[in-house]
Motif scaffolding. Structure first.
Motif, PDB file in Angstrom:
ATOM      1  N   ASP A  72       0.835  -1.212   0.000  1.00  0.00           N
ATOM      2  CA  ASP A  72       0.000   0.000   0.000  1.00  0.00           C
ATOM      3  C   ASP A  72       0.866   1.257   0.000  1.00  0.00           C
ATOM      4  N   SER A  73       1.699   1.376  -0.994  1.00  0.00           N
ATOM      5  CA  SER A  73       2.593   2.530  -1.078  1.00  0.00           C
ATOM      6  C   SER A  73       2.327   3.304  -2.365  1.00  0.00           C
ATOM      7  N   THR A  74       2.917   4.461  -2.436  1.00  0.00           N
ATOM      8  CA  THR A  74       2.866   5.281  -3.647  1.00  0.00           C
ATOM      9  C   THR A  74       4.296   5.503  -4.112  1.00  0.00           C
ATOM     10  N   ILE A  75       4.597   5.002  -5.297  1.00  0.00           N
ATOM     11  CA  ILE A  75       5.935   5.115  -5.847  1.00  0.00           C
ATOM     12  C   ILE A  75       5.857   5.832  -7.178  1.00  0.00           C
ATOM     13  N   PHE A  76       6.590   6.930  -7.298  1.00  0.00           N
ATOM     14  CA  PHE A  76       6.577   7.744  -8.515  1.00  0.00           C
ATOM     15  C   PHE A  76       5.169   8.217  -8.849  1.00  0.00           C
ATOM     16  N   GLY A  77       4.360   8.442  -7.811  1.00  0.00           N
ATOM     17  CA  GLY A  77       2.994   8.901  -8.040  1.00  0.00           C
ATOM     18  C   GLY A  77       2.016   7.808  -8.385  1.00  0.00           C
ATOM     19  N   ILE A  78       2.456   6.543  -8.370  1.00  0.00           N
ATOM     20  CA  ILE A  78       1.601   5.413  -8.723  1.00  0.00           C
ATOM     21  C   ILE A  78       1.242   4.663  -7.446  1.00  0.00           C
ATOM     22  N   ALA A  79      -0.042   4.501  -7.194  1.00  0.00           N
ATOM     23  CA  ALA A  79      -0.497   3.768  -6.009  1.00  0.00           C
ATOM     24  C   ALA A  79      -0.304   2.283  -6.254  1.00  0.00           C
ATOM     25  N   THR A  80       0.575   1.675  -5.485  1.00  0.00           N
ATOM     26  CA  THR A  80       0.875   0.249  -5.641  1.00  0.00           C
ATOM     27  C   THR A  80       0.247  -0.544  -4.513  1.00  0.00           C
ATOM     28  N   GLU A  81      -0.221  -1.734  -4.824  1.00  0.00           N
ATOM     29  CA  GLU A  81      -0.808  -2.616  -3.833  1.00  0.00           C
ATOM     30  C   GLU A  81       0.282  -3.386  -3.080  1.00  0.00           C
ATOM     31  N   ARG A  82       1.311  -3.800  -3.828  1.00  0.00           N
ATOM     32  CA  ARG A  82       2.371  -4.593  -3.203  1.00  0.00           C
ATOM     33  C   ARG A  82       3.624  -4.506  -4.071  1.00  0.00           C
ATOM     34  N   VAL A  83       4.771  -4.334  -3.417  1.00  0.00           N
ATOM     35  CA  VAL A  83       6.064  -4.291  -4.097  1.00  0.00           C
ATOM     36  C   VAL A  83       6.992  -5.260  -3.372  1.00  0.00           C
ATOM     37  N   THR A  84       7.592  -6.185  -4.117  1.00  0.00           N
ATOM     38  CA  THR A  84       8.556  -7.111  -3.517  1.00  0.00           C
ATOM     39  C   THR A  84       9.809  -7.141  -4.378  1.00  0.00           C
ATOM     40  N   PHE A  85      10.961  -7.269  -3.738  1.00  0.00           N
ATOM     41  CA  PHE A  85      12.221  -7.393  -4.462  1.00  0.00           C
ATOM     42  C   PHE A  85      13.294  -7.850  -3.480  1.00  0.00           C
ATOM     43  N   ALA A  86      14.390  -8.330  -4.038  1.00  0.00           N
ATOM     44  CA  ALA A  86      15.551  -8.719  -3.248  1.00  0.00           C
ATOM     45  C   ALA A  86      16.669  -7.733  -3.531  1.00  0.00           C
ATOM     46  N   LEU A  87      17.265  -7.201  -2.441  1.00  0.00           N
ATOM     47  CA  LEU A  87      18.313  -6.195  -2.570  1.00  0.00           C
ATOM     48  C   LEU A  87      19.628  -6.783  -2.072  1.00  0.00           C
ATOM     49  N   ARG A  88      20.663  -6.643  -2.891  1.00  0.00           N
ATOM     50  CA  ARG A  88      21.966  -7.151  -2.477  1.00  0.00           C
ATOM     51  C   ARG A  88      23.065  -6.294  -3.095  1.00  0.00           C
ATOM     52  N   SER A  89      24.178  -6.190  -2.405  1.00  0.00           N
ATOM     53  CA  SER A  89      25.341  -5.461  -2.909  1.00  0.00           C
ATOM     54  C   SER A  89      26.498  -6.440  -3.076  1.00  0.00           C
ATOM     55  N   GLN A  90      27.260  -6.228  -4.121  1.00  0.00           N
ATOM     56  CA  GLN A  90      28.364  -7.131  -4.422  1.00  0.00           C
ATOM     57  C   GLN A  90      29.503  -6.315  -5.024  1.00  0.00           C
ATOM     58  N   ARG A  91      30.582  -6.207  -4.301  1.00  0.00           N
ATOM     59  CA  ARG A  91      31.737  -5.421  -4.725  1.00  0.00           C
ATOM     60  C   ARG A  91      31.296  -3.998  -5.043  1.00  0.00           C
ATOM     61  N   ASP A  92      31.405  -3.592  -6.315  1.00  0.00           N
ATOM     62  CA  ASP A  92      31.078  -2.215  -6.663  1.00  0.00           C
ATOM     63  C   ASP A  92      29.706  -2.098  -7.326  1.00  0.00           C
ATOM     64  N   ARG A  93      28.825  -3.061  -7.077  1.00  0.00           N
ATOM     65  CA  ARG A  93      27.506  -3.032  -7.704  1.00  0.00           C
ATOM     66  C   ARG A  93      26.402  -3.310  -6.681  1.00  0.00           C
ATOM     67  N   LEU A  94      25.250  -2.699  -6.952  1.00  0.00           N
ATOM     68  CA  LEU A  94      24.041  -2.931  -6.169  1.00  0.00           C
ATOM     69  C   LEU A  94      22.998  -3.537  -7.099  1.00  0.00           C
ATOM     70  N   PHE A  95      22.369  -4.647  -6.665  1.00  0.00           N
ATOM     71  CA  PHE A  95      21.422  -5.363  -7.511  1.00  0.00           C
ATOM     72  C   PHE A  95      20.036  -5.359  -6.870  1.00  0.00           C
ATOM     73  N   ILE A  96      19.025  -5.211  -7.713  1.00  0.00           N
ATOM     74  CA  ILE A  96      17.639  -5.434  -7.323  1.00  0.00           C
ATOM     75  C   ILE A  96      17.149  -6.603  -8.166  1.00  0.00           C
ATOM     76  N   ASP A  97      16.879  -7.712  -7.523  1.00  0.00           N
ATOM     77  CA  ASP A  97      16.487  -8.939  -8.223  1.00  0.00           C
ATOM     78  C   ASP A  97      15.033  -9.277  -7.925  1.00  0.00           C
ATOM     79  N   ASN A  98      14.423  -9.993  -8.872  1.00  0.00           N
ATOM     80  CA  ASN A  98      13.065 -10.544  -8.675  1.00  0.00           C
ATOM     81  C   ASN A  98      12.079  -9.480  -8.203  1.00  0.00           C
ATOM     82  N   ALA A  99      12.177  -8.318  -8.810  1.00  0.00           N
ATOM     83  CA  ALA A  99      11.260  -7.230  -8.429  1.00  0.00           C
ATOM     84  C   ALA A  99       9.878  -7.480  -9.033  1.00  0.00           C
ATOM     85  N   ARG A 100       8.861  -7.204  -8.256  1.00  0.00           N
ATOM     86  CA  ARG A 100       7.483  -7.320  -8.725  1.00  0.00           C
ATOM     87  C   ARG A 100       6.668  -6.192  -8.122  1.00  0.00           C
ATOM     88  N   VAL A 101       5.930  -5.518  -8.974  1.00  0.00           N
ATOM     89  CA  VAL A 101       5.073  -4.413  -8.537  1.00  0.00           C
ATOM     90  C   VAL A 101       3.645  -4.726  -8.975  1.00  0.00           C
TER      91      VAL A 101
END
Length: 418
Positions: free
Chosen positions: A40-69
């Motif tokens: 139940d959030s608002t992201i970029f002005g869009i009302a979303t019901e559910r947002v899920t993702f996996a966040l991980r950092s590895q060396r000099d990179r940040l990854f967002i995996d398996n994102a679903r909105v």
């Protein structure tokens, strides 16, 4: 989202990337994947019901995996899946997305990404029965650390859908590819190709829009029926189109540059019209074609007009000029017809006559910008009839009747010629 972890002010994207840098204590927390769920959030002005993702950092990179909105609109349940990666050293963000969205949601995303010019593409669509299939990617290049320069953006979107309307026209299929590019202080919107299909035709379009120049380069082709094409172009029927009846689908092709009000030069469009069967009141034409040029908003030229006409041929050209102050347009017309069959012409209009022969016409007309178009027309011409018979033509007007009453046989001689 905007206040954490500093409550006094929001964070820019550069601040967020520094926060997740593995060299920082907070960034080290994400060395292993962390599953995050936002409801139940608002992201970029869009009302979303559910947002899920996996966040991980590895060396000099940040990854967002398996994102679903998941987005719940009043009519549809929409969904986007994707992934993202940020390179800390190169300061580059890459996002890939795919899912089902309505144009309303796409519009909000474009506004967030400073794509105000992009949203004009989607505002003419409506009455969709289902969300559109959308796939896209976005590359964002941040300026070097310490340099106050805008980020470079390369956003690409492909859309495929059915069951919606464009400016009130039902579409059976819509396909388009879009690129919104911002780099080195320049901006460019490219839509190529755009394919719109209806139950009785198709239109193909390619556009390149340059906001700084206020100009749009385009190519266009259409097999849509005439009324549908006018509706798509938001063109009001004029004197010519209201007397034009198309019996087969016209083929229209055009290319050129459309200039906005702030552009340094005027619009210029070149194109061709082809139709195998039409009636331009009251004449039936076959295999008609014409090239046209549009200069600015006040001048249209038709050149190389040609058609078959009752066994003969029709050629000509026309210029339509509208006053810069508005009002009706002036029309200058040059028309030539060769060997047009008089019998065929009259029979096509249901007239019972024994008139025969072939007529050739050369004429020039100037039609003023007035509601009394034909009454105030001026011009000159020449008509030649050969190889036929003309009956009951009062060659000498009242003199014919006078001579006929007083000299037997003269009326027949004057009113019938071979």
């Amino acid at each position: 989202f905007l206040a954490w972890p500093v409550s006094s002010q929001g964070l820019t994207l550069q601040d967020w990337t520094a926060l997740f840098d593995p060299a920082n204590p907070a960034g080290a927390l994400f060395a292993r994947p962390v599953a995050i769920t936002i409801e139940d959030s608002t992201i970029f002005g869009i009302a979303t019901e559910r947002v899920t993702f996996a966040l991980r950092s590895q060396r000099d990179r940040l990854f967002i995996d398996n994102a679903r909105v998941d987005v719940q609109t009043p009519r549809f349940r929409e969904r986007v899946d994707g992934e993202a990666a940020f390179d800390f050293q190169a300061r580059r963000l890459q996002v890939n997305l795919g899912g089902t969205l309505t144009p309303d949601v796409i519009e909000r995303l474009c506004l967030f990404l400073d794509g105000g010019d992009v949203v004009e593409v989607f505002r003419d669509f409506g009455d969709y029965r289902a969300p559109l299939n959308v796939h896209g990617s976005m590359g964002l290049q941040l300026a070097a650390a310490g340099r106050d320069e805008p980020a470079s953006l390369d956003m690409r979107v492909t859309v495929d859908g059915a069951g919606l309307r464009f400016r009130g026209i039902p579409l059976t299929r819509l396909q388009l590819s879009l690129q919104w590019l911002k780099a080195n202080g320049q901006r460019k919107l490219t839509l190529a190709p755009i394919v719109a299909q209806t139950s009785d035709g198709q239109a193909d379009l390619a556009i390149a829009y340059f906001p700084q120049r206020h100009e749009t380069d385009f190519t266009f082709s259409s097999t849509l029926p005439g009324p549908t094409l006018l509706q798509a172009l938001r063109a009001a029927p004029g004197v010519v189109s209201s007397n034009l009846h198309v019996h087969t689908v016209p083929l229209v092709s055009a290319s050129g540059t459309l200039a906005g009000r702030l552009a340094s030069r005027a619009s210029r469009i070149d194109g061709r019209l082809v139709c195998d069967d039409l009636t331009l009141y009251p004449v039936r034409l076959r295999h008609a074609r014409a090239d046209f040029q549009i200069h600015g908003t006040n001048r249209i030229e038709l050149t190389d007009v040609a058609a078959n006409c009752y066994g003969g041929s029709l050629t000509g050209r026309a210029t339509v000029v509208r006053s810069p102050t508005g009002g009706l347009a002036r029309i200058d017309l040059e028309l030539g017809a060769e060997n047009v069959g008089l019998a065929e012409l009259l029979a096509d209009h249901g007239a019972k006559s024994s008139i025969e022969g072939q007529v050739s016409v050369q004429t020039r007309l100037s039609l003023p910008g007035s509601t009394q178009l034909l009454h105030q027309a001026t011009g000159a011409g020449r008509v030649t009839v050969r190889d036929g018979t003309i009956l009951r033509v009062p060659v000498f007007a009242g003199l014919t009747d006078f001579l006929g009453r007083n000299i037997p046989g003269v009326d027949l001689f004057l009113m019938q010629s071979d």
